[in-house]
Design an enzyme around this catalytic site. Structure first.
Site, short mmCIF file in Angstrom:
data_model
loop_
_atom_site.label_atom_id
_atom_site.label_comp_id
_atom_site.label_asym_id
_atom_site.label_seq_id
_atom_site.Cartn_x
_atom_site.Cartn_y
_atom_site.Cartn_z
N THR A 79 -2.55 -13.98 -2.16
CA THR A 79 -1.96 -13.11 -2.60
C THR A 79 -1.33 -13.10 -3.76
OG1 THR A 79 -0.01 -11.67 -1.78
CG2 THR A 79 0.07 -14.02 -1.22
N ASP A 80 -0.94 -12.04 -4.68
CA ASP A 80 -0.27 -12.08 -5.88
C ASP A 80 1.24 -12.39 -5.79
OD1 ASP A 80 0.55 -9.59 -4.56
OD2 ASP A 80 0.06 -8.40 -6.30
N GLU A 81 1.55 -12.30 -4.52
CA GLU A 81 3.03 -12.88 -4.14
C GLU A 81 3.45 -14.04 -4.56
OE1 GLU A 81 4.94 -11.04 -0.72
OE2 GLU A 81 3.87 -9.15 -0.55
N TYR A 99 6.90 -15.72 3.54
CA TYR A 99 5.48 -15.36 3.44
C TYR A 99 4.84 -15.96 2.24
CZ TYR A 99 1.43 -12.58 2.64
OH TYR A 99 0.23 -12.23 2.16
N LYS A 148 1.99 -18.88 1.58
CA LYS A 148 0.57 -18.79 0.95
C LYS A 148 0.45 -19.65 -0.11
CE LYS A 148 -2.24 -16.28 1.81
NZ LYS A 148 -3.45 -16.03 2.76
P1 NAD Z 1 -3.73 -8.51 8.78
O1 NAD Z 1 -2.25 -9.22 9.06
O2 NAD Z 1 -4.07 -7.42 8.85
O3 NAD Z 1 -4.59 -9.49 9.88
C1 NAD Z 1 -4.67 -10.98 9.76
C2 NAD Z 1 -5.63 -11.41 10.89
O4 NAD Z 1 -5.47 -12.98 10.94
C3 NAD Z 1 -5.40 -10.81 12.13
O5 NAD Z 1 -6.71 -10.47 12.69
C4 NAD Z 1 -4.83 -12.09 12.93
O6 NAD Z 1 -5.32 -11.93 14.60
C5 NAD Z 1 -5.62 -13.37 12.47
N1 NAD Z 1 -4.60 -14.52 12.71
C6 NAD Z 1 -3.31 -14.54 12.56
N2 NAD Z 1 -2.67 -15.91 12.93
C7 NAD Z 1 -4.06 -16.42 13.23
C8 NAD Z 1 -4.43 -17.72 14.05
N3 NAD Z 1 -3.32 -18.69 14.00
N4 NAD Z 1 -5.74 -18.26 13.97
C9 NAD Z 1 -6.66 -17.38 13.77
N5 NAD Z 1 -6.52 -15.93 13.47
C10 NAD Z 1 -5.06 -15.56 13.25
O7 NAD Z 1 -3.87 -9.34 7.43
P2 NAD Z 1 -4.51 -8.58 6.32
O8 NAD Z 1 -3.80 -7.69 5.69
O9 NAD Z 1 -5.79 -8.30 6.56
O10 NAD Z 1 -4.68 -10.15 5.12
C11 NAD Z 1 -5.78 -10.93 5.21
C12 NAD Z 1 -5.70 -11.82 4.20
O11 NAD Z 1 -5.50 -11.45 2.88
C13 NAD Z 1 -4.20 -12.93 4.52
O12 NAD Z 1 -4.70 -14.16 3.93
C14 NAD Z 1 -3.25 -12.20 3.47
O13 NAD Z 1 -2.43 -13.07 2.87
C15 NAD Z 1 -4.39 -11.59 2.43
N6 NAD Z 1 -3.81 -10.67 1.49
C16 NAD Z 1 -3.62 -9.52 2.04
C17 NAD Z 1 -3.18 -8.36 1.21
C18 NAD Z 1 -2.72 -7.21 1.80
O14 NAD Z 1 -2.29 -6.11 0.86
N7 NAD Z 1 -2.64 -6.72 3.08
C19 NAD Z 1 -2.97 -8.39 -0.23
C20 NAD Z 1 -3.50 -9.78 -0.78
C21 NAD Z 1 -3.94 -10.95 0.23
O1 DAU Z 2 1.06 -8.21 -2.81
C1 DAU Z 2 0.24 -8.38 -1.54
C2 DAU Z 2 0.91 -8.46 -0.46
O2 DAU Z 2 1.24 -7.07 0.02
C3 DAU Z 2 0.30 -9.11 0.84
O3 DAU Z 2 0.21 -10.20 0.45
C4 DAU Z 2 1.02 -8.86 2.36
O4 DAU Z 2 0.48 -9.30 3.12
C5 DAU Z 2 1.18 -7.52 2.15
O5 DAU Z 2 2.05 -7.30 3.44
C6 DAU Z 2 1.66 -6.87 1.07
O6 DAU Z 2 3.20 -6.95 0.91
P1 DAU Z 2 4.26 -6.05 0.69
O7 DAU Z 2 5.62 -6.52 1.26
O8 DAU Z 2 4.30 -5.79 -0.91
O9 DAU Z 2 3.84 -4.66 1.60
P2 DAU Z 2 4.64 -3.71 2.65
O10 DAU Z 2 3.58 -2.55 2.85
O11 DAU Z 2 5.41 -4.59 3.73
O12 DAU Z 2 5.76 -3.17 1.48
C7 DAU Z 2 5.29 -2.60 0.32
C8 DAU Z 2 6.81 -2.22 -0.41
O13 DAU Z 2 7.32 -1.02 0.49
C9 DAU Z 2 7.65 -3.12 -0.57
O14 DAU Z 2 8.43 -2.92 -1.59
C10 DAU Z 2 8.64 -2.97 0.53
C11 DAU Z 2 8.54 -1.58 0.71
N1 DAU Z 2 8.68 -0.77 2.11
C12 DAU Z 2 7.99 -1.65 3.11
C13 DAU Z 2 8.03 -0.80 4.63
C14 DAU Z 2 7.26 -1.53 5.61
C15 DAU Z 2 9.69 0.17 2.49
O15 DAU Z 2 10.25 0.60 1.45
N2 DAU Z 2 9.63 0.63 3.69
C16 DAU Z 2 8.61 0.12 4.72
O16 DAU Z 2 9.10 0.73 5.75
#
Ligand code: NAD
Ligand code: DAU
Length: 351
Positions: A132-134, A157, A161
């Site tokens: 992730t970019d975080e 988190y 990562k």
């Molecule tokens: P998600 O939370 O939707 O899904 C995570 C999946 O991992 C689920 O299917 C869960 O069952 C599985 N999982 C969790 N713990 C586990 C364990 N101990 N063993 C096996 N499986 C397990 O996540 P996502 O948003 O699809 O993110 C997927 C990946 O991409 C992550 O590594 C996340 O850090 C990365 N990522 C996400 C975002 C985003 O915006 N969602 C952005 C950048 C990177």
């Molecule tokens: O940048 C990549 C990341 O983006 C991934 O690595 C994470 O797994 C993914 O969850 C996401 O993280 P964020 O914290 O940025 O996403 P989230 O959707 O939780 O929140 C987006 C923004 O909105 C953040 O600034 C917090 C704000 N927010 C979020 C929620 C859930 C609100 O204002 N209200 C809300 O209810």
């Protein structure tokens, strides 16, 4: 070329799009999806490809070393694409432990098992870590995250990562394990768990519930359509240079409040409601602890070296996303009611 590829976390949001893309695009590959099926994992996300002959599912907790060893004993993997993780920042603030176990220990278990079953330096056998970019922290002073930006994770988190990224690089450097890492910005699209901002907002507008906006809504995120992330993962897995990192982003920055207002406008129109009615649901709530102000990705390396670029504009992607959630009310209801968790409990004895 026949290959057996492990995709972890394939029942989650991004993982399900990656699994579908690989199963459909590469019928000569066997795709093994290993997922623990936590609250975020939903096999319903893969209902359309669940019976394909080149797709297999193995319920696996990557924290369980013996289970991981058994998986690597059953298959000789030619590559790993590792997405399984705990992913929600707010959950990491209230209970960080699972993040340490899954994101750090789980990743190390996979690295060890892959190393033990793979000839060293076979560059075709790649460990691809999806990050992730975080990990780069918060851009308070402008600018963009590049692959050279120093790590500065600021939530449990992002720290978990970042740790896993370091372990992947350490295995590459120490044991010669071929790897790639990509660091992506915020994804949006179908099948995202409704704890995240965009599906939560869509759901709350549809069901006329308050839309919680943290702080003043001034935090900025760079949004990318999930299919475009899956396409980036495909090209990096097949053409990325081992040992390299690639940033993936949408070049699409939005202040949270502006994004929520845009969703309100789109939803008013699509639901045939009075213009301005959804924005009345906006409720400013207590800010997230340690809330990172701004993320913005420079993805020029990926664009120049591997020819990737986003295929949809934000307007198109958001339109597709809203349409999907409106057409898949049952998916949302099943998740909210926890029905699929009950099903897993019966099927697999999930706790
Ligand atoms: P998600 O939370 O939707 O899904 C995570 C999946 O991992 C689920 O299917 C869960 O069952 C599985 N999982 C969790 N713990 C586990 C364990 N101990 N063993 C096996 N499986 C397990 O996540 P996502 O948003 O699809 O993110 C997927 C990946 O991409 C992550 O590594 C996340 O850090 C990365 N990522 C996400 C975002 C985003 O915006 N969602 C952005 C950048 C990177
Ligand atoms: O940048 C990549 C990341 O983006 C991934 O690595 C994470 O797994 C993914 O969850 C996401 O993280 P964020 O914290 O940025 O996403 P989230 O959707 O939780 O929140 C987006 C923004 O909105 C953040 O600034 C917090 C704000 N927010 C979020 C929620 C859930 C609100 O204002 N209200 C809300 O209810």
């Amino acid at each position: 070329m026949k290959r057996v590829i492990l995709i972890t976390g394939g029942a989650g949001f991004i993982g399900s799009h990656v699994v579908r893309r690989f199963v459909r695009t590469y019928p000569e590959y066997t795709i093994v999806n290993a997922d623990k099926l936590t609250y975020a994992g939903n096999l319903g996300n893969l209902a359309d490809i669940g019976n394909e002959p080149n797709y297999l599912f193995r319920k696996t907790d990557i924290v369980d070393r013996q289970a991981v060893e058994a998986l690597f004993g059953e298959f000789r993997f030619d590559g790993v694409i590792h997405l399984a993780a705990e992913t929600h920042v707010d959950r990491s603030i209230t209970s960080p432990d699972e993040f340490i176990y899954t994101n750090i220990i789980g990743t190390v278990n996979l690295l060890k098992a892959f190393r033990e079953t793979t000839p060293v330096n076979d560059v075709k056998k790649l460990f691809y870590h999806v990050s992730t970019d975080e990990v780069y922290g918060s851009l308070e002073q402008g600018g963009f995250f590049t692959e050279q930006t120093s790590y500065d994770p600021r939530s449990p988190y992002s720290a978990s990562k970042a740790s896993s990224d370091h372990m992947v690089r350490a295995f590459g450097n120490t044991y010669g394990m071929p790897f790639v890492i990509s660091n992506c910005s915020n994804n949006y699209g179908p099948n995202q768990f409704p704890e995240k901002l965009i599906p939560l907002t869509i759901n709350n507008i549809e069901t006329m519930k308050p839309i919680p906006v943290y702080g003043k809504g001034e935090n900025i995120r760079d949004w990318l359509y999930v299919e475009d992330h899956a396409a980036a993962i495909d090209v990096i897995f097949h053409s990325g240079t081992p040992g390299e990192t690639y940033n993936v982003g949408g070049d699409n920055e939005w202040k949270n409040i502006d994004l929520v207002l845009l969703l309100c406008r789109i939803m008013d129109e699509k639901l045939g409601r009075r213009a301005g009615s959804s924005r009345e649901l906006i409720t400013f709530v207590t800010d997230r602890a340690g809330h990172d102000l701004r993320y913005a990705i420079d993805s020029s390396k990926l664009q120049k070296e591997l020819g990737w670029k986003p295929s949809v504009t934000f307007e198109q992607g958001l339109g597709l996303t809203v349409d999907w959630y409106l057409a898949n009310r049952k998916w949302m209801d099943t998740i909210i009611s926890g029905e699929y968790s009950k099903y897993y409990e019966e099927m697999y004895g999930n706790r």
